[in-house]
Design a protein around this motif. Structure first.
Motif, PDB file in Angstrom:
ATOM      1  N   SER A 189      56.413  24.323  30.594  1.00 27.39           N
ATOM      2  CA  SER A 189      54.973  24.599  30.581  1.00 27.39           C
ATOM      3  C   SER A 189      54.653  25.981  30.005  1.00 27.39           C
ATOM      4  O   SER A 189      53.533  26.462  30.101  1.00 27.39           O
ATOM      5  N   TYR A 190      55.668  26.610  29.419  1.00 28.47           N
ATOM      6  CA  TYR A 190      55.436  27.944  28.854  1.00 28.47           C
ATOM      7  C   TYR A 190      54.548  27.880  27.617  1.00 28.47           C
ATOM      8  O   TYR A 190      54.766  27.048  26.732  1.00 28.47           O
ATOM      9  N   ALA A 191      53.557  28.714  27.576  1.00 34.71           N
ATOM     10  CA  ALA A 191      52.711  28.794  26.392  1.00 34.71           C
ATOM     11  C   ALA A 191      52.542  30.254  26.011  1.00 34.71           C
ATOM     12  O   ALA A 191      52.010  31.050  26.782  1.00 34.71           O
ATOM     13  N   GLU A 192      53.034  30.580  24.838  1.00 38.36           N
ATOM     14  CA  GLU A 192      53.016  31.981  24.421  1.00 38.36           C
ATOM     15  C   GLU A 192      51.596  32.535  24.382  1.00 38.36           C
ATOM     16  O   GLU A 192      51.339  33.667  24.785  1.00 38.36           O
ATOM     17  N   LYS A 193      50.678  31.689  23.911  1.00 36.39           N
ATOM     18  CA  LYS A 193      49.310  32.162  23.705  1.00 36.39           C
ATOM     19  C   LYS A 193      48.670  32.634  25.014  1.00 36.39           C
ATOM     20  O   LYS A 193      48.006  33.672  25.053  1.00 36.39           O
TER      21      LYS A 193
ATOM     22  N   LEU B 205      42.197  45.473  40.509  1.00 35.72           N
ATOM     23  CA  LEU B 205      42.780  45.118  39.207  1.00 35.72           C
ATOM     24  C   LEU B 205      43.381  43.733  39.252  1.00 35.72           C
ATOM     25  O   LEU B 205      43.219  42.929  38.336  1.00 35.72           O
ATOM     26  N   VAL B 206      44.111  43.471  40.324  1.00 35.61           N
ATOM     27  CA  VAL B 206      44.813  42.202  40.457  1.00 35.61           C
ATOM     28  C   VAL B 206      43.810  41.053  40.462  1.00 35.61           C
ATOM     29  O   VAL B 206      44.012  40.025  39.819  1.00 35.61           O
ATOM     30  N   ASN B 207      42.712  41.242  41.168  1.00 33.35           N
ATOM     31  CA  ASN B 207      41.704  40.184  41.223  1.00 33.35           C
ATOM     32  C   ASN B 207      40.998  40.003  39.886  1.00 33.35           C
ATOM     33  O   ASN B 207      40.646  38.891  39.495  1.00 33.35           O
ATOM     34  N   MET B 208      40.793  41.085  39.208  1.00 27.25           N
ATOM     35  CA  MET B 208      40.016  41.029  37.972  1.00 27.25           C
ATOM     36  C   MET B 208      40.790  40.393  36.809  1.00 27.25           C
ATOM     37  O   MET B 208      40.213  39.691  35.998  1.00 27.25           O
ATOM     38  N   TYR B 209      42.091  40.687  36.774  1.00 29.56           N
ATOM     39  CA  TYR B 209      42.877  40.216  35.618  1.00 29.56           C
ATOM     40  C   TYR B 209      44.049  39.353  36.059  1.00 29.56           C
ATOM     41  O   TYR B 209      45.096  39.875  36.452  1.00 29.56           O
ATOM     42  N   PRO B 210      43.888  38.054  35.989  1.00 29.75           N
ATOM     43  CA  PRO B 210      45.038  37.200  36.326  1.00 29.75           C
ATOM     44  C   PRO B 210      46.147  37.377  35.288  1.00 29.75           C
ATOM     45  O   PRO B 210      45.864  37.604  34.108  1.00 29.75           O
ATOM     46  N   VAL B 211      47.399  37.310  35.734  1.00 30.48           N
ATOM     47  CA  VAL B 211      48.524  37.340  34.782  1.00 30.48           C
ATOM     48  C   VAL B 211      49.356  36.080  34.956  1.00 30.48           C
ATOM     49  O   VAL B 211      49.304  35.447  36.020  1.00 30.48           O
ATOM     50  N   PRO B 212      50.129  35.702  33.944  1.00 31.43           N
ATOM     51  CA  PRO B 212      50.915  34.470  34.010  1.00 31.43           C
ATOM     52  C   PRO B 212      51.980  34.522  35.102  1.00 31.43           C
ATOM     53  O   PRO B 212      52.290  35.599  35.617  1.00 31.43           O
ATOM     54  N   ASP B 213      52.537  33.370  35.413  1.00 34.51           N
ATOM     55  CA  ASP B 213      53.693  33.281  36.290  1.00 34.51           C
ATOM     56  C   ASP B 213      54.750  34.278  35.806  1.00 34.51           C
ATOM     57  O   ASP B 213      54.943  34.448  34.603  1.00 34.51           O
ATOM     58  N   ARG B 214      55.423  34.904  36.749  1.00 31.58           N
ATOM     59  CA  ARG B 214      56.361  35.963  36.376  1.00 31.58           C
ATOM     60  C   ARG B 214      57.456  35.462  35.421  1.00 31.58           C
ATOM     61  O   ARG B 214      57.892  36.169  34.526  1.00 31.58           O
ATOM     62  N   ARG B 215      57.867  34.207  35.603  1.00 34.57           N
ATOM     63  CA  ARG B 215      58.901  33.681  34.713  1.00 34.57           C
ATOM     64  C   ARG B 215      58.362  33.444  33.302  1.00 34.57           C
ATOM     65  O   ARG B 215      59.034  33.717  32.317  1.00 34.57           O
TER      66      ARG B 215
END
Lengths: 406, 295
Positions: free
Chosen positions: B274-278, B35-45
């Motif tokens: 560098s935060y981008a909601e989208k 799952l982790v490899n398949m779906y990248p998620v944003p920086d935790r912050r």
């Protein structure tokens, strides 16, 4: 989770239900035995099963606020005089709190002395009372230091183990009182079973304090001495309207013994929302002008129950009266705190209170009765357990059913 | 509890060292390698900023107070230490955390109101209170019913009177505390350490310059002042700051911890730009849609 909540523990795998203890608005309590006791000394438990919000609810509909409070507080608190929580099990729409088992409670002990196992009514030994009160106050100091108000202290909620350890139970109405986001009044309109309800609550106080618990301790002390509730009023029911009625009868019972509260002794009295009711109470009631007086009540009670006269280890004596008087103080600001109560001469003269309240007592108390009619904790639901009051945190704190238990 | 953080479940079970927390996270990711490899998620912050925006959007019309919002943020953070995010529908977790936090902080909201607000904010597919009710069981279960949260706000209130903070300093410190919920700090440090950090930064940064927005550069100069406290005593700084530095040096407060908190906040303010909601929204939507978690 999105294929459904997966329970991590199952109550029936861990515990064997021995019998059913009691039911209330909150749900049902069962006596249970561990299937693999760890430690082995800890074998018996009381398991409280919360009732779903609606009887026969097949859906998750959100946990009541009082259940949330109780779960959170039980998890957080640990003191020898507060009922120990072993674990909480969430299993398929049901919540179970597993407590250590206590063989007795004060209601049952008082009842035993009233009916007299052998040969009629018999007073509770002075030493037993002193130890009970001492332990109860220790538990209360702990709660109050941690900003927890119990709000429903009464004999039925004070557990006693077979080794004479007193444990405060049922934190179902307890809550934190540090800077609440809303006034305490707006959350639960009515707290504390009526006979143990403090005068400031009866007079509609919005910002009450832990002192309400100390009034209840005073009432419990009096009841241990006399074996009867000291202020046995009748609860005025809410007549479908969303207003809380003034508890006229309960206030009357208090005044008949204590006399009318005065602005001199209780400066903030006139600021109480129901203050106006007080004078109407006095009109046409002769006993108001000649109240019995707490001292007369106390002396009569000691005589009736054949405690020896004077001061000594076998009578609550004059020290007991002084303590009682300071607990049943009208002004919540003048009422003793739990901490100060423990320093009272009642506990220091004539020896330190025992750690075991049954020490030196030859009285044998019956063990808690359990019934076998409902031994299935997963599905068990008997007639008469249907929810009768309103949902938690609406207008009624506890319906009348609890009153009868108390 | 309120009085005894030291005896609390927060201290005992929910305060980690950095390596401990890293280990927990790694264990979780390892268990869901695919799952982790398949779906990248944003920086935790960034994710935390996104969650915060979503929660506030829901909370505002309901009139939810800041402390309940903070509690909800801590619940979400605790929950995702235990459960891999790609197995969940974050919108449901957020709504449920807010619902639970409101009850715990004595400002309850009806479950239907929460559902309605959640649907309004996110146009989510869950349209049934039973989803929130069920998720509540999961949330409580993962947190072992340890629901009482000790917040730094109370410590700040005590510090305020001790140091006679100005109105501006106090509100800046308050908003720095609000910001710390976007970092890992609630899982790493005691609330009073956070409060001291916030107060210190507020006094050093002088809220008069450029409103309440804290900037990384300003925080860096605060770090320097802290270095002085570490060295014992310093000189040359203004009276007020000096007084604080002296107090810190003499107190039993763990200065290393305050430094660590300050650094954590610096890196938050740096990354905020560098935060981008989208990006957050899209990356979450991707695994939620693909795995049918919104059903």
């Amino acid at each position: 989770m999105f294929t459904g909540y997966n329970t991590k523990k199952r109550v029936n795998e861990r515990y064997k239900i021995i019998g059913f203890i009691s039911s209330g608005t909150y749900g049902r309590v069962y006596k249970a035995e561990s299937r693999n006791a760890n430690p082995p000394s800890m074998k018996l438990f009381a398991i409280k099963k919360f009732k779903p919000d609606k009887e026969g609810e097949l859906q998750y509909s959100g946990i009541s606020q009082s259940a949330i409070r109780e779960m959170a507080l039980c998890t957080e608190l640990a003191h020898p005089n507060v009922v120990h929580t072993v674990e909480i099990i969430l299993e398929e729409k049901c919540i179970f709190i597993v407590f250590e088992y206590a063989e007795h409670d004060l209601l049952q002990i008082i009842h035993h002395h009233n009916t007299g196992g052998q040969g009629g009514r018999q007073a509770i030994p002075a030493k037993t009372i002193k130890s009970i009160l001492w332990q109860l106050l220790q538990g209360l100091v702990y709660l109050h230091r941690n900003w927890v108000m119990h709000r429903d202290l009464k004999p039925a909620n004070i557990m006693v183990t077979s080794s004479g350890k007193v444990k405060i139970g049922d934190l179902g109405l307890a809550r934190l009182f540090y800077k609440p986001l809303q006034t305490l009044f707006s959350g639960d309109k009515v707290v504390v079973t009526i006979w143990y309800r403090a005068p400031e609550l009866l007079l509609g106080s919005r910002h009450y304090t832990p002192a309400v618990d100390l009034w209840a301790v005073g009432c419990i002390f009096a009841e241990l001495l006399s074996l009867r509730p000291i202020f046995k009023g009748e609860e005025a029911k809410m007549d479908g309207k969303k207003t809380v009625p003034f508890q006229r009868n309960q206030m009357q019972k208090i005044v008949e013994i204590m006399g009318m509260p005065s602005k001199e002794r209780w400066p903030l009295l006139a600021a109480m929302p129901e203050y106006a009711q007080l004078s109407s109470l006095a009109a046409g009631n002769a006993r108001f002008h000649r109240p019995q007086g707490l001292e007369n009540w106390y002396q009569g009670c000691l005589k009736n129950n054949q405690y020896p006269p004077g001061s000594g280890p076998d009578t609550p004596g004059p020290e007991g009266f002084d303590l009682l008087q300071q607990l049943l103080e009208y002004d919540p600001q003048k009422r003793l705190t739990a901490e100060k109560a423990l320093l009272h001469p009642y506990f220091t003269s004539h020896g330190k209170p025992g750690e075991n309240c049954f020490e030196e007592s030859k009285i044998k108390y019956p063990i808690r009765r359990v019934s076998q009619e409902d031994n299935d904790i997963r599905t068990g639901s008997l007639p008469g357990t249907k929810r009768s009051g309103l949902p938690d945190d609406s207008l009624i704190g506890r319906p009348a059913k609890r009153l009868k238990e108390g | 509890m309120a009085s005894s953080y030291w005896e609390s479940t927060q201290k005992k079970f929910w305060t980690f060292t950095k390596p401990q927390l890293a280990l927990e996270r790694k264990r979780l990711e390892d268990s869901e390698r695919n799952l982790v490899n398949m779906y990248p998620v944003p920086d935790r912050r960034h994710l935390s900023i996104y969650f915060y925006h979503q929660l506030s959007k829901m909370a505002r019309p309901l009139g939810v107070r800041q402390q309940a919002l903070a509690t909800a943020q801590v619940y979400v953070r605790r929950f995702y230490v235990k459960v891999e995010i790609r197995r969940t529908n974050p919108a449901l977790v957020l709504a449920t955390a807010l619902y639970l936090a409101c009850k715990m902080e004595e400002c309850p909201q009806h479950i239907r109101m929460i559902l309605a607000e959640a649907r309004h904010c996110w146009d989510t597919a869950f349209n049934d209170i039973s989803k929130i009710g069920e998720c509540e069981f999961t949330l409580i279960s993962e947190m072992n019913s340890q629901l009482i949260i000790h917040h730094p706000y109370r410590s700040l209130a005590e510090l305020q009177s001790q140091f006679q903070l100005t109105q501006e300093e106090n509100s800046l410190a308050w908003s720095i505390i609000n910001d710390h919920y976007l970092t890992e700090l609630p899982l790493l440090h005691a609330p009073h350490v956070i409060a001291i950090t916030a107060m210190f930064l507020a006094v050093v940064l002088k809220p008069t310059q450029g409103g309440l927005q804290v900037h990384a550069a300003g925080v860096a100069s605060a770090l320097q002042a802290l270095g002085n406290a570490r060295g014992g005593a310093g000189q040359g700084t203004q009276n007020r700051v000096q007084k604080l530095v002296d107090w810190l040096a003499e107190s039993t407060v763990d200065i290393e911890a305050v430094v660590e908190c300050t650094q954590e906040l610096i890196s938050l303010y740096e990354i905020w730009d560098s935060y981008a909601e989208k990006t957050c929204k899209d990356q979450i939507a991707k695994f939620v849609k693909a795995r049918g978690l919104d059903k």
